[in-house]
Design a protein around this motif. Structure first.
Motif, PDB file in Angstrom:
ATOM      1  N   VAL A   1       0.861  -1.176   0.000  1.00 18.39           N
ATOM      2  CA  VAL A   1       0.000   0.000   0.000  1.00 18.39           C
ATOM      3  C   VAL A   1       0.901   1.231   0.000  1.00 18.39           C
ATOM      4  CG1 VAL A   1      -1.755   1.297   1.250  1.00 18.39           C
ATOM      5  CG2 VAL A   1      -1.835  -1.206   1.236  1.00 18.39           C
ATOM      6  N   LEU A   2       0.851   2.002  -1.082  1.00 15.59           N
ATOM      7  CA  LEU A   2       1.671   3.199  -1.229  1.00 15.59           C
ATOM      8  C   LEU A   2       3.153   2.906  -0.976  1.00 15.59           C
ATOM      9  CD1 LEU A   2      -0.647   5.783   0.594  1.00 15.59           C
ATOM     10  CD2 LEU A   2      -0.443   5.356  -1.871  1.00 15.59           C
ATOM     11  N   GLY A   3       3.572   1.759  -1.486  1.00 18.42           N
ATOM     12  CA  GLY A   3       4.965   1.368  -1.363  1.00 18.42           C
ATOM     13  C   GLY A   3       5.308   0.660  -0.060  1.00 18.42           C
TER      14      GLY A   3
ATOM     15  N   VAL B   1      -1.083   6.840  18.737  1.00 16.03           N
ATOM     16  CA  VAL B   1      -1.149   7.518  17.440  1.00 16.03           C
ATOM     17  C   VAL B   1      -0.015   8.537  17.325  1.00 16.03           C
ATOM     18  CG1 VAL B   1      -2.462   9.161  16.042  1.00 16.03           C
ATOM     19  CG2 VAL B   1      -3.617   7.181  17.037  1.00 16.03           C
ATOM     20  N   VAL B   2       0.147   9.364  18.354  1.00 19.36           N
ATOM     21  CA  VAL B   2       1.203  10.390  18.339  1.00 19.36           C
ATOM     22  C   VAL B   2       2.585   9.745  18.337  1.00 19.36           C
ATOM     23  CG1 VAL B   2       2.213  12.328  19.587  1.00 19.36           C
ATOM     24  CG2 VAL B   2      -0.278  12.071  19.492  1.00 19.36           C
ATOM     25  N   LEU B   3       2.770   8.747  19.176  1.00 17.95           N
ATOM     26  CA  LEU B   3       4.072   8.095  19.304  1.00 17.95           C
ATOM     27  C   LEU B   3       4.499   7.434  18.001  1.00 17.95           C
ATOM     28  CD1 LEU B   3       6.400   7.260  21.178  1.00 17.95           C
ATOM     29  CD2 LEU B   3       5.047   5.249  21.819  1.00 17.95           C
ATOM     30  N   TYR B   4       3.577   6.707  17.359  1.00 15.36           N
ATOM     31  CA  TYR B   4       3.925   6.002  16.122  1.00 15.36           C
ATOM     32  C   TYR B   4       4.093   6.967  14.947  1.00 15.36           C
ATOM     33  CZ  TYR B   4       2.703   1.904  18.874  1.00 15.36           C
ATOM     34  OH  TYR B   4       2.649   0.942  19.851  1.00 15.36           O
ATOM     35  N   LEU B   5       3.395   8.099  14.989  1.00 12.26           N
ATOM     36  CA  LEU B   5       3.631   9.129  13.974  1.00 12.26           C
ATOM     37  C   LEU B   5       5.044   9.695  14.108  1.00 12.26           C
ATOM     38  CD1 LEU B   5       0.337  11.248  13.776  1.00 12.26           C
ATOM     39  CD2 LEU B   5       1.397   9.939  11.931  1.00 12.26           C
ATOM     40  N   ILE B   6       5.448   9.972  15.339  1.00 12.18           N
ATOM     41  CA  ILE B   6       6.789  10.495  15.578  1.00 12.18           C
ATOM     42  C   ILE B   6       7.848   9.490  15.115  1.00 12.18           C
ATOM     43  CG2 ILE B   6       8.442  11.169  17.374  1.00 12.18           C
ATOM     44  CD1 ILE B   6       6.066  12.271  18.974  1.00 12.18           C
ATOM     45  N   LYS B   7       7.576   8.209  15.322  1.00 13.29           N
ATOM     46  CA  LYS B   7       8.528   7.159  14.944  1.00 13.29           C
ATOM     47  C   LYS B   7       8.512   6.872  13.453  1.00 13.29           C
ATOM     48  CE  LYS B   7       8.903   4.527  19.248  1.00 13.29           C
ATOM     49  NZ  LYS B   7       8.734   3.194  19.874  1.00 13.29           N
ATOM     50  N   GLY B   8       7.518   7.399  12.736  1.00 14.06           N
ATOM     51  CA  GLY B   8       7.449   7.189  11.298  1.00 14.06           C
ATOM     52  C   GLY B   8       6.774   5.900  10.884  1.00 14.06           C
ATOM     53  N   THR B   9       6.124   5.211  11.823  1.00 14.11           N
ATOM     54  CA  THR B   9       5.391   3.984  11.497  1.00 14.11           C
ATOM     55  C   THR B   9       3.929   4.367  11.219  1.00 14.11           C
ATOM     56  OG1 THR B   9       5.140   3.620  13.875  1.00 14.11           O
ATOM     57  CG2 THR B   9       6.911   2.421  12.758  1.00 14.11           C
ATOM     58  N   TYR B  10       3.716   4.895  10.028  1.00 14.00           N
ATOM     59  CA  TYR B  10       2.430   5.509   9.697  1.00 14.00           C
ATOM     60  C   TYR B  10       1.289   4.495   9.587  1.00 14.00           C
ATOM     61  CZ  TYR B  10       5.653   9.296   8.641  1.00 14.00           C
ATOM     62  OH  TYR B  10       6.640  10.233   8.735  1.00 14.00           O
TER      63      TYR B  10
ATOM     64  N   ILE C   1       3.062  -5.200   3.053  1.00 15.24           N
ATOM     65  CA  ILE C   1       2.344  -5.787   4.185  1.00 15.24           C
ATOM     66  C   ILE C   1       2.439  -7.308   4.080  1.00 15.24           C
ATOM     67  CG2 ILE C   1       0.135  -5.988   5.381  1.00 15.24           C
ATOM     68  CD1 ILE C   1      -0.643  -3.300   4.189  1.00 15.24           C
ATOM     69  N   SER C   2       3.070  -7.921   5.061  1.00 14.51           N
ATOM     70  CA  SER C   2       3.217  -9.376   5.068  1.00 14.51           C
ATOM     71  C   SER C   2       1.910 -10.032   5.510  1.00 14.51           C
ATOM     72  CB  SER C   2       4.352  -9.790   6.006  1.00 14.51           C
ATOM     73  OG  SER C   2       4.030  -9.458   7.351  1.00 14.51           O
ATOM     74  N   TYR C   3       1.802 -11.330   5.237  1.00 12.84           N
ATOM     75  CA  TYR C   3       0.607 -12.052   5.650  1.00 12.84           C
ATOM     76  C   TYR C   3       0.463 -12.056   7.178  1.00 12.84           C
ATOM     77  CZ  TYR C   3      -0.294 -13.799   0.941  1.00 12.84           C
ATOM     78  OH  TYR C   3      -0.586 -13.886  -0.397  1.00 12.84           O
ATOM     79  N   ILE C   4       1.590 -12.197   7.878  1.00 11.75           N
ATOM     80  CA  ILE C   4       1.515 -12.266   9.332  1.00 11.75           C
ATOM     81  C   ILE C   4       1.080 -10.923   9.909  1.00 11.75           C
ATOM     82  CG2 ILE C   4       3.948 -11.686   9.715  1.00 11.75           C
ATOM     83  CD1 ILE C   4       1.858 -14.252  11.693  1.00 11.75           C
ATOM     84  N   GLU C   5       1.550  -9.809   9.316  1.00 12.41           N
ATOM     85  CA  GLU C   5       1.114  -8.487   9.766  1.00 12.41           C
ATOM     86  C   GLU C   5      -0.353  -8.266   9.429  1.00 12.41           C
ATOM     87  OE1 GLU C   5       2.300  -3.731   9.353  1.00 12.41           O
ATOM     88  OE2 GLU C   5       3.354  -5.236   8.176  1.00 12.41           O
ATOM     89  N   LEU C   6      -0.765  -8.756   8.266  1.00  8.53           N
ATOM     90  CA  LEU C   6      -2.159  -8.622   7.843  1.00  8.53           C
ATOM     91  C   LEU C   6      -3.085  -9.377   8.787  1.00  8.53           C
ATOM     92  CD1 LEU C   6      -4.207  -7.627   5.713  1.00  8.53           C
ATOM     93  CD2 LEU C   6      -3.749  -9.741   4.435  1.00  8.53           C
ATOM     94  N   ILE C   7      -2.717 -10.605   9.114  1.00 10.26           N
ATOM     95  CA  ILE C   7      -3.525 -11.416  10.025  1.00 10.26           C
ATOM     96  C   ILE C   7      -3.603 -10.751  11.393  1.00 10.26           C
ATOM     97  CG2 ILE C   7      -3.653 -13.608  11.276  1.00 10.26           C
ATOM     98  CD1 ILE C   7      -2.369 -14.929   8.808  1.00 10.26           C
TER      99      ILE C   7
END
Length: 209
Positions: free
Chosen positions: A13-15, A173-182, A18-24
């Motif tokens: 998704v937008l580059g 939400v704020v923490l993961y945005l700061i870390k770049g894990t959008y 997403i792995s199957y394990i992450e999707l599950i």
């Protein structure tokens, strides 16, 4: 290649692959939170799928604290499932007492500080597994400790579980945005909406003492 390998990609998704394990893990987590918001017992079996998937995911990407947190979630999930199922009547939605809220507040504050201090030492104590120092240790610790407490409250059907989950989701939400894990941050935006929905739904079922 194993189906559960993080390099086994389902789609991108937008580059972002997403792995199957992450999707599950992601989908089962969303379904579990939705069922929890409806006070439906299916929140527990779907939660177990989520925890097993995330355990495998975090192990492969060397996030061992999050991996161990899934073990805790699994134990509490089994307890919650048993607690909801093995009652002659449906477990009612109720409020915490003032004393209980005080105890939980102290545990949350103390647990966050203690865990943050310990996590800051991981790269010194176990440099092989943690070569780099942690970032935002106290925010991470707050999310972990608050999630554990909220899970206990969910198992007991205390309405305050959703207030705590809302706070956890906002911080996440704020923490993961700061870390770049959008992608992860976006998932917690969805969790935030489900937590707000859960609070509204459970208020309708609330039993006043």
């Amino acid at each position: 290649m194993s189906f559960f390998d993080v390099s086994h990609i389902a789609f991108s998704v937008l580059g972002y692959p997403i792995s199957y394990i992450e999707l599950i893990g992601t989908v089962s987590g969303l379904i579990s939170v939705y069922y929890a918001s409806r006070a439906n017992v299916l929140t527990w079996p779907t939660g177990i799928i989520n925890e097993i998937a995330l355990f495998a995911l975090f192990f492969q990407i060397q996030l061992y604290a999050d991996m161990l947190l899934q073990v805790f979630f699994l134990v509490v999930t089994v307890f919650g499932w048993y607690n909801w199922q093995n009652k002659t009547e449906e477990v009612p939605v109720s409020r915490m007492s003032s004393r209980m809220m005080g105890v939980y507040g102290v545990v949350l504050l103390g647990g966050t500080i203690l865990t943050g201090i310990i996590i800051q030492q991981f790269h010194r104590w176990m440099p092989v597994y943690f070569p780099l120092p942690t970032t935002y240790p106290f925010a991470d610790s707050f999310v972990m400790v608050a999630s554990m407490l909220a899970t206990f409250l969910l198992a007991k059907k205390r309405i305050e579980t959703w207030i705590l989950w809302i706070v956890v989701d906002v911080v996440s939400v704020v923490l993961y945005l700061i870390k770049g894990t959008y992608f992860l941050s976006l998932e917690y935006v969805v969790f935030l909406g489900l937590a707000a929905f859960g609070l509204l739904q459970w208020r309708k079922k609330l039993v006043y003492a």
